[in-house]
Design a protein around this motif. Structure first.
Motif, PDB file in Angstrom:
ATOM      1  N   GLY A  18       0.835  -1.335  -0.114  1.00  0.00           N
ATOM      2  CA  GLY A  18       0.002   0.062   0.061  1.00  0.00           C
ATOM      3  C   GLY A  18       0.822   1.373   0.137  1.00  0.00           C
ATOM      4  O   GLY A  18       0.396   2.026  -0.559  1.00  0.00           O
ATOM      5  N   GLU A  19       2.140   1.202   0.552  1.00  0.00           N
ATOM      6  CA  GLU A  19       3.025   2.431   0.702  1.00  0.00           C
ATOM      7  C   GLU A  19       3.590   2.611  -0.825  1.00  0.00           C
ATOM      8  O   GLU A  19       3.855   3.852  -1.128  1.00  0.00           O
ATOM      9  N   GLU A  22       0.328   2.829  -5.006  1.00  0.00           N
ATOM     10  CA  GLU A  22      -0.685   3.625  -4.930  1.00  0.00           C
ATOM     11  C   GLU A  22      -1.758   3.347  -5.960  1.00  0.00           C
ATOM     12  O   GLU A  22      -2.965   3.433  -5.770  1.00  0.00           O
ATOM     13  N   ARG A  23      -1.329   3.324  -7.325  1.00  0.00           N
ATOM     14  CA  ARG A  23      -1.967   3.194  -8.369  1.00  0.00           C
ATOM     15  C   ARG A  23      -1.493   2.746  -9.563  1.00  0.00           C
ATOM     16  O   ARG A  23      -0.408   2.513  -9.356  1.00  0.00           O
ATOM     17  N   SER A  26       2.124   3.985 -10.231  1.00  0.00           N
ATOM     18  CA  SER A  26       3.289   3.481  -9.382  1.00  0.00           C
ATOM     19  C   SER A  26       3.813   2.319  -9.844  1.00  0.00           C
ATOM     20  O   SER A  26       4.889   2.210  -9.759  1.00  0.00           O
ATOM     21  N   ARG A 157      -9.018  -0.428  -2.719  1.00  0.00           N
ATOM     22  CA  ARG A 157      -8.119   0.380  -3.372  1.00  0.00           C
ATOM     23  C   ARG A 157      -8.682   0.590  -4.807  1.00  0.00           C
ATOM     24  O   ARG A 157      -8.507   1.760  -5.435  1.00  0.00           O
TER      25      ARG A 157
END
Length: 682
Positions: A18-19, A22-23, A26, A157
């Motif tokens: 998750g860090e 992000e999308r 990334s 997400r």
């Protein structure tokens, strides 16, 4: 029994991912940077549905052996570091060893890689929770990674991702930056089986600026060659002249040691170099490349590696400011000769013209005089009694009456009409200047000069002209009175500093902001036509071509229907090129439509979670603002009366859509108080 326990591997991997991821952007960033680190000269990126369904990155880099394939997906496994000391001497874009493991935790991934010179390669398939499968197959040197079904196991997400077109635009913007920063690498982007861009055979930054921003930008490029501004510290820049600007910082690109960086400090340094050249709210278009020693920078701040700390930033800041200012100054010396016509400044010499008399001699009953028109430097007109030279243009004045012709007559005789700008003539008329030069035939009498002015303070003609330029008061104010809502019996006075309309009635003076006035009119006009679906488009005689970046193109595609509803007719015209064929009725056709569209798209890009209703409202707001007459624009009497009469028809005549006031009233009572004239009585 304690309550603290160790998380299982799958949960820990999802949290860590998750860090880093992000999308879809990334994922592309991490994979492309790995390809650059592998020494690739060709990087092809293919995406589907904004990168959610598929992200494939193919390169011709060094490739990997079979043993490295499985190790590459272990968390904190990397080939770029050996110990903590290596962090102070980084030469690669990646180093944390988290990217591939994080991608594998939230997607289904396959990677094929082969070493150069090898007869075969290997393929590995990974899905979270499953055992990696490695197979041998025929492959050429390089690596091919396919990431499918991103965030398939994290529905929350995926839910917060934006439209595929928007996600595609972000990816296109990132790859555009890397293509500009690494001209030695060929970049190719494919979205939904359509080639978005391909930099084949473009080996210089100038060629790529032309490709992404349009060929008309080539004359605007100012190159600052690679220079060592301090020991082992290098700077290279590609600046676009101040005539090209944007309404946000999206086109201020920075690279440090080959890495794309976001830095407010670098933004501020660049903008300081452009200080006084750009208007408020405008930002430069520039590419800045820095090379700094590894022990002076810290990239290990965030997993995304977009932020950076520079230990001694002040020399870097001063170098950027100094070289930007110097480059812009040097370019300004001869820029008008090389600028495209539409970018050349339309300067006007506001100095009143007068006649300078040179070389006057007498010949019987007539006199031959040579005259020249040039800007007045002083209030005197000097005469010389030296013989007339053949090289000096002379004009014979029939029936010379010893009184030198007045300025308008000299202009009419000796200058072409195109050289006498209407503005200069109007200024001269407002100054009401007359020049008389009594010339006597006696050589003993020295020439004299006389200025006749109607000013009670005996202003010079240049002073009077400057005053006339600042306040354009109507010589014969229109008799027609008008009203704006509850303000009646208004009469027009004129225009102040080409920015404010002045009007009056028995109650006092009204100062009206011409931009906010026109903006309110256009806003309500556009809103009404959209609501009533009575859109009227005006076709352009010559369509305007606009080159867009991938992100700008995706934004345009996202809002193309709303733009059409407002009256814009925009058609595709080749690779990332579009034609503006029609505009909403009410917008001036001579405005910079290219800048209008780019600013509109930039404003829309900045919006968060935009809905169709909000999108349409923003388009109406921005179109009205960009299309309204600006400050420092001269208006005719008819223009001002038309604007004021139309303002009476709008619902809200007090503020523009952004809340700025339109009117400011100074009452007669206030004026009486200011000048200490006692109480005002009608």
């Amino acid at each position: 029994m304690g309550v603290i326990q160790l998380l299982d591997a799958q949960t820990a991997d999802k949290i860590a991912a998750g860090e880093v991821i992000e999308r879809p952007l990334s994922v592309v960033k991490e994979l492309v940077e790995n390809s650059i680190d592998a020494g690739s000269t060709l990087i092809e990126t293919e995406i589907k549905d904004g990168g959610v369904s598929l992200i494939a990155v193919r390169d011709n880099g060094s490739g990997m052996a079979k043993e490295d394939l499985t190790m590459a997906f272990m968390r904190h496994a990397t080939s770029k570091l050996r110990n903590i000391n290596d962090l102070n001497n980084l030469h690669s874009l990646g180093f944390r060893g988290e990217a591939l493991a994080s991608i594998a935790a939230v997607s289904q991934i396959e990677m094929t890689s082969a070493l150069h010179g090898s007869l075969h390669g290997h393929k590995i398939s990974l899905t979270l929770g499953s055992v990696p499968v490695v197979t041998e197959l025929a492959a050429t040197g390089g690596t091919n990674i396919e990431v499918k079904n991103l965030f398939y196991n994290i529905p929350a997400r995926r839910k917060f991702l934006k439209a595929p077109a928007y996600e595609s635009g972000l990816i296109g913007e990132l790859l555009t930056k890397y293509a500009l920063g690494h001209p030695e690498i060929r970049f190719r982007l494919i979205s939904n089986r359509k080639v978005v861009f391909d930099t084949a055979n473009m080996h210089s930054t100038e060629e790529r600026i032309s490709y992404f921003y349009g060929a008309d930008m080539v004359p605007m490029i100012i190159k600052v060659p690679r220079v060592e501004f301090a020991p082992k510290r290098f700077l290279e820049m590609y600046l676009l002249r101040e005539e090209v600007s944007r309404n946000n910082r999206a086109q201020e690109l920075f690279f440090i040691n080959g890495r794309v960086i976001k830095s407010t400090a670098l933004n501020n340094a660049l903008e300081e170099g452009y200080h006084t050249l750009l208007g408020k709210g405008r930002f430069p278009v520039a590419l800045v490349k820095l090379e700094l020693p590894g022990d002076e920078i810290d990239v290990n701040i965030h997993p995304a590696k977009l932020e950076i700390k520079i230990n001694d930033f002040e020399p870097v800041k001063q170098a950027i400011i100094m070289y930007v200012r110097d480059a812009l100054w040097q370019a300004a010396i001869s820029k008008n000769a090389f600028l495209p016509e539409k970018y050349r400044p339309k300067t006007e010499d506001k100095t009143p013209y007068t006649a300078k008399v040179i070389n006057i001699t007498e010949t019987s009953s007539t006199a031959e005089t040579a005259v020249n028109l040039e800007p007045r430097q002083t209030e005197s007109v000097k005469m010389k009694e030296t013989p007339l030279k053949e090289s000096v243009r002379a004009e014979k004045i029939e029936n010379f009456d010893h009184t030198y012709p007045k300025l308008p007559e000299i202009k009419k005789k000796l200058a072409a009409e195109e050289e006498m700008r209407e503005r200069r003539e109007s200024i001269a008329e407002k100054a009401e200047e007359t020049v008389e030069l009594p010339i006597k035939k006696s050589a003993k009498n020295a020439p004299q000069e006389t200025f006749k002015q109607d000013s009670m303070f005996m202003e010079t003609p240049s002073q009077a002209a400057n005053k006339a330029e600042n306040v354009a008061v109507l010589k014969t104010p229109p008799k027609k009175e008008f009203k704006v809502k509850d303000v009646t019996s208004l009469s027009l006075i004129g225009q102040l500093n080409n920015s404010f309309i002045l009007a009056q009635n028995k109650d006092g003076l009204f100062i009206i902001d011409q931009h906010t006035l026109h903006e309110r009119i256009l806003y309500e006009q556009f809103k009404k036509t959209v609501e009533e679906k009575e859109i009227i488009s005006e076709n352009l005689l010559l369509p305007v071509m606009v080159n867009l970046t991938p992100k700008e193109e995706s934004t345009l595609i996202l809002c193309i229907i709303e733009l059409r509803d407002l009256g814009f007719v925009i058609e595709e015209f080749g690779e990332r090129s579009y034609l503006i064929r029609a505009i909403p009725q009410g917008l001036p056709k001579d405005m910079d439509l290219k800048a209008l569209l780019l600013d509109l798209l930039a404003d829309l890009e900045a919006e968060k979670n935009i809905t169709p209703a909000v999108l349409k409202e923003n388009l109406i707001n921005q179109t009205a603002c960009k299309g309204a007459v600006k400050a420092n624009a001269h208006l005719t009497t008819e223009d001002m009366l038309t604007l004021l009469s139309r303002l009476d028809q709008v619902e809200n005549a007090h503020t523009c859509p952004h809340g700025r006031p339109i009117f400011y009233k100074i009452s007669m009572s206030e004026l009486y108080a200011i000048f200490k004239r006692g109480s005002y009585h009608e």
